[in-house]
Write a protein that holds these residues in place. Structure first.
Motif, PDB file in Angstrom:
ATOM      1  N   VAL A  44      -9.050 -12.074   0.331  1.00 22.42           N
ATOM      2  CA  VAL A  44      -9.638 -11.311   1.429  1.00 22.42           C
ATOM      3  C   VAL A  44      -8.873 -10.006   1.675  1.00 22.42           C
ATOM      4  CG1 VAL A  44     -10.284 -11.345   3.869  1.00 22.42           C
ATOM      5  CG2 VAL A  44     -10.551 -13.406   2.482  1.00 22.42           C
ATOM      6  N   LEU A  45      -7.555 -10.055   1.687  1.00 24.34           N
ATOM      7  CA  LEU A  45      -6.778  -8.828   1.922  1.00 24.34           C
ATOM      8  C   LEU A  45      -6.994  -7.833   0.789  1.00 24.34           C
ATOM      9  CD1 LEU A  45      -4.779  -7.211   3.605  1.00 24.34           C
ATOM     10  CD2 LEU A  45      -2.920  -8.325   2.338  1.00 24.34           C
ATOM     11  N   ALA A  46      -7.082  -8.304  -0.443  1.00 23.76           N
ATOM     12  CA  ALA A  46      -7.334  -7.400  -1.567  1.00 23.76           C
ATOM     13  C   ALA A  46      -8.649  -6.657  -1.364  1.00 23.76           C
ATOM     14  CB  ALA A  46      -7.358  -8.188  -2.878  1.00 23.76           C
ATOM     15  N   ARG A  47      -9.671  -7.355  -0.847  1.00 19.25           N
ATOM     16  CA  ARG A  47     -10.950  -6.704  -0.567  1.00 19.25           C
ATOM     17  C   ARG A  47     -10.801  -5.644   0.515  1.00 19.25           C
ATOM     18  NH1 ARG A  47     -13.991  -7.314   3.578  1.00 19.25           N
ATOM     19  NH2 ARG A  47     -13.046  -9.297   4.209  1.00 19.25           N
ATOM     20  N   VAL A  48     -10.026  -5.944   1.546  1.00 21.56           N
ATOM     21  CA  VAL A  48      -9.819  -5.000   2.646  1.00 21.56           C
ATOM     22  C   VAL A  48      -9.137  -3.728   2.147  1.00 21.56           C
ATOM     23  CG1 VAL A  48      -8.517  -4.609   4.784  1.00 21.56           C
ATOM     24  CG2 VAL A  48      -9.794  -6.734   4.473  1.00 21.56           C
ATOM     25  N   LEU A  49      -8.101  -3.882   1.328  1.00 17.93           N
ATOM     26  CA  LEU A  49      -7.321  -2.723   0.882  1.00 17.93           C
ATOM     27  C   LEU A  49      -8.034  -1.902  -0.183  1.00 17.93           C
ATOM     28  CD1 LEU A  49      -3.730  -4.279   0.718  1.00 17.93           C
ATOM     29  CD2 LEU A  49      -4.743  -2.908   2.545  1.00 17.93           C
ATOM     30  N   ARG A  50      -9.035  -2.487  -0.806  1.00 14.16           N
ATOM     31  CA  ARG A  50      -9.751  -1.778  -1.863  1.00 14.16           C
ATOM     32  C   ARG A  50     -10.361  -0.473  -1.362  1.00 14.16           C
ATOM     33  NH1 ARG A  50     -13.249  -5.895  -3.548  1.00 14.16           N
ATOM     34  NH2 ARG A  50     -11.389  -6.996  -4.259  1.00 14.16           N
ATOM     35  N   GLY A  51     -10.682  -0.427  -0.064  1.00 15.47           N
ATOM     36  CA  GLY A  51     -11.313   0.764   0.493  1.00 15.47           C
ATOM     37  C   GLY A  51     -10.399   1.966   0.617  1.00 15.47           C
ATOM     38  N   VAL A  52      -9.074   1.756   0.542  1.00 20.09           N
ATOM     39  CA  VAL A  52      -8.143   2.889   0.671  1.00 20.09           C
ATOM     40  C   VAL A  52      -7.133   2.954  -0.468  1.00 20.09           C
ATOM     41  CG1 VAL A  52      -8.324   3.072   3.187  1.00 20.09           C
ATOM     42  CG2 VAL A  52      -6.619   1.520   2.178  1.00 20.09           C
ATOM     43  N   GLU A  53      -7.276   2.087  -1.436  1.00 20.92           N
ATOM     44  CA  GLU A  53      -6.280   1.994  -2.511  1.00 20.92           C
ATOM     45  C   GLU A  53      -6.114   3.310  -3.258  1.00 20.92           C
ATOM     46  OE1 GLU A  53      -5.233  -1.274  -6.011  1.00 20.92           O
ATOM     47  OE2 GLU A  53      -6.914  -1.589  -4.644  1.00 20.92           O
ATOM     48  N   ASP A  54      -7.203   4.064  -3.389  1.00 14.31           N
ATOM     49  CA  ASP A  54      -7.141   5.316  -4.139  1.00 14.31           C
ATOM     50  C   ASP A  54      -6.614   6.487  -3.315  1.00 14.31           C
ATOM     51  OD1 ASP A  54      -8.088   4.133  -6.439  1.00 14.31           O
ATOM     52  OD2 ASP A  54     -10.186   4.619  -6.026  1.00 14.31           O
ATOM     53  N   GLU A  55      -6.332   6.264  -2.039  1.00 15.66           N
ATOM     54  CA  GLU A  55      -5.907   7.349  -1.151  1.00 15.66           C
ATOM     55  C   GLU A  55      -4.393   7.384  -0.931  1.00 15.66           C
ATOM     56  OE1 GLU A  55      -8.196   7.079   2.461  1.00 15.66           O
ATOM     57  OE2 GLU A  55     -10.009   6.522   1.345  1.00 15.66           O
ATOM     58  N   TYR A  56      -3.690   6.341  -1.356  1.00 14.87           N
ATOM     59  CA  TYR A  56      -2.247   6.241  -1.136  1.00 14.87           C
ATOM     60  C   TYR A  56      -1.528   6.057  -2.461  1.00 14.87           C
ATOM     61  CZ  TYR A  56      -3.324   5.682   3.814  1.00 14.87           C
ATOM     62  OH  TYR A  56      -3.779   5.895   5.099  1.00 14.87           O
ATOM     63  N   ASP A  57      -0.233   6.379  -2.452  1.00 13.67           N
ATOM     64  CA  ASP A  57       0.607   6.148  -3.623  1.00 13.67           C
ATOM     65  C   ASP A  57       1.269   4.775  -3.580  1.00 13.67           C
ATOM     66  OD1 ASP A  57       0.223   8.826  -4.701  1.00 13.67           O
ATOM     67  OD2 ASP A  57       1.445   9.491  -3.002  1.00 13.67           O
ATOM     68  N   VAL A  58       1.650   4.362  -2.371  1.00  9.68           N
ATOM     69  CA  VAL A  58       2.312   3.069  -2.183  1.00  9.68           C
ATOM     70  C   VAL A  58       1.734   2.404  -0.936  1.00  9.68           C
ATOM     71  CG1 VAL A  58       4.494   1.843  -1.846  1.00  9.68           C
ATOM     72  CG2 VAL A  58       4.453   3.947  -3.207  1.00  9.68           C
ATOM     73  N   ILE A  59       1.422   1.123  -1.048  1.00  5.33           N
ATOM     74  CA  ILE A  59       1.035   0.313   0.107  1.00  5.33           C
ATOM     75  C   ILE A  59       2.065  -0.806   0.222  1.00  5.33           C
ATOM     76  CG2 ILE A  59      -0.696  -1.205   1.123  1.00  5.33           C
ATOM     77  CD1 ILE A  59      -2.846   0.395  -0.345  1.00  5.33           C
ATOM     78  N   LEU A  60       2.783  -0.848   1.342  1.00  4.12           N
ATOM     79  CA  LEU A  60       3.802  -1.867   1.588  1.00  4.12           C
ATOM     80  C   LEU A  60       3.270  -2.868   2.608  1.00  4.12           C
ATOM     81  CD1 LEU A  60       7.047   0.317   1.897  1.00  4.12           C
ATOM     82  CD2 LEU A  60       6.303  -1.014  -0.079  1.00  4.12           C
TER      83      LEU A  60
END
Length: 305
Positions: free
Chosen positions: A156-172
């Motif tokens: 579920v979290l992977a689906r949520v982050l998919r919407g902004v994954e291409d906008e950031y260099d690092v997600i912590l």
């Protein structure tokens, strides 16, 4: 060398000893190994896709939230666009960055359990350029129960982050002190894991269980997942106990242990009260430089772009 023939890691004041000719820095680090030089990384021409990293340890009070905030701030100083994900119902990361998450109607909880929200509307900007936060509050504690019956509940979290994954260099992702479904979600969404480990004997006992959980996630859910490193925190170079614990961790995990260690200092709670990263609150303090060094080391290892 010490009297027992082992390399001298640090003097009682925690200052690194100069040993010319050992390596680029000519120093022994507090981990008992020669300290490499970590160059200032070049600026990026563009942003994304992000490398997602979970800050994970099921033991509480080891410095996960402090390390997430300050590593993220240090990476943003080096021109990386960073999203910090508060994935702990206590909401300490959000509060530590000045976000009044308990007053928010929509948080990461709503993104997990409801379908009609845009992640961009939930992300909060901080006072530091390039550093954003996805906030959480106590509502998140209900998510674990509500997700149990979901199909592909670990994703579920992977689906949520998919919407902004291409906008950031690092997600912590700041994980809660647990190995439950929320933490498994974080590991399933991640490319890497950083394990903050207090330089104290009892903190070592749960690391084997955590590594076992990571291996199960690798095997069953996320083959790309890897351990980026183990970070010694709350280190006190004046005590034999801290030095022995760090060396023991190096003996067990070798190069998986970061050369950078984070020492104890009262500046961390002071910075938390000020709702600022220590890199901003006390920019010239040694602890701020430690997190900058950690950011450079992570980038040098390939753990961040």
């Amino acid at each position: 060398m010490t009297s027992d023939g082992t390399p001298k890691a640090a003097n009682p004041q925690g200052q690194l000893d100069r040993l010319p000719g050992i390596d680029a820095t000519g120093q022994w680090g507090p981990t008992g190994r020669p300290l490499p030089g970590f160059p200032t990384p070049p600026m990026l021409d563009s942003h994304g896709p992000a490398r997602i990293i979970s800050m994970c340890n099921q033991k509480g009070g080891v410095g996960k939230t402090t390390s997430t905030i300050n590593l993220g701030a240090a990476l943003s100083e080096y021109g990386r666009k960073v999203l910090l994900v508060d994935f702990d119902p206590q909401g300490a990361l959000s509060v530590g960055l000045g976000v009044r998450s308990h007053d928010l109607d929509v948080t990461i909880y709503n993104l997990l359990v409801e379908k009609d929200h845009d992640i961009h509307d939930v992300i909060q900007h901080t006072r530091m350029p390039g550093l954003d936060v996805l906030p959480a509050n106590i509502d998140l504690s209900a998510a674990e129960v509500q997700l149990v019956g979901e199909v592909a509940r670990e994703m579920v979290l992977a689906r949520v982050l998919r919407g902004v994954e291409d906008e950031y260099d690092v997600i912590l992702i700041d994980c809660q002190p647990s190995l439950g479904l929320l933490t498994v979600n974080a590991l399933t969404a991640s490319h890497g894991v950083v394990i903050p480990l207090e330089a104290e004997f009892f903190a070592m006992r749960g690391v084997a269980l955590l590594v076992e959980t990571i291996e199960k996630v690798q095997d069953r859910l996320n083959p790309r997942l890897e351990i980026d490193g183990i970070l010694a925190t709350m280190y006190d170079g004046r005590t034999l106990h801290s030095r022995d614990v760090v060396r023991s961790v190096v003996d067990h995990f070798g190069d998986k242990v970061f050369h950078t260690v984070i020492s104890r200092t009262v500046k961390f709670p002071d910075a938390t009260l000020a709702a600022e990263p220590i890199t901003q609150y006390a920019s010239n303090h040694g602890a701020a430089e430690s997190y900058r060094q950690l950011a450079r080391e992570l980038i040098s290892r390939g753990g961040a772009p």
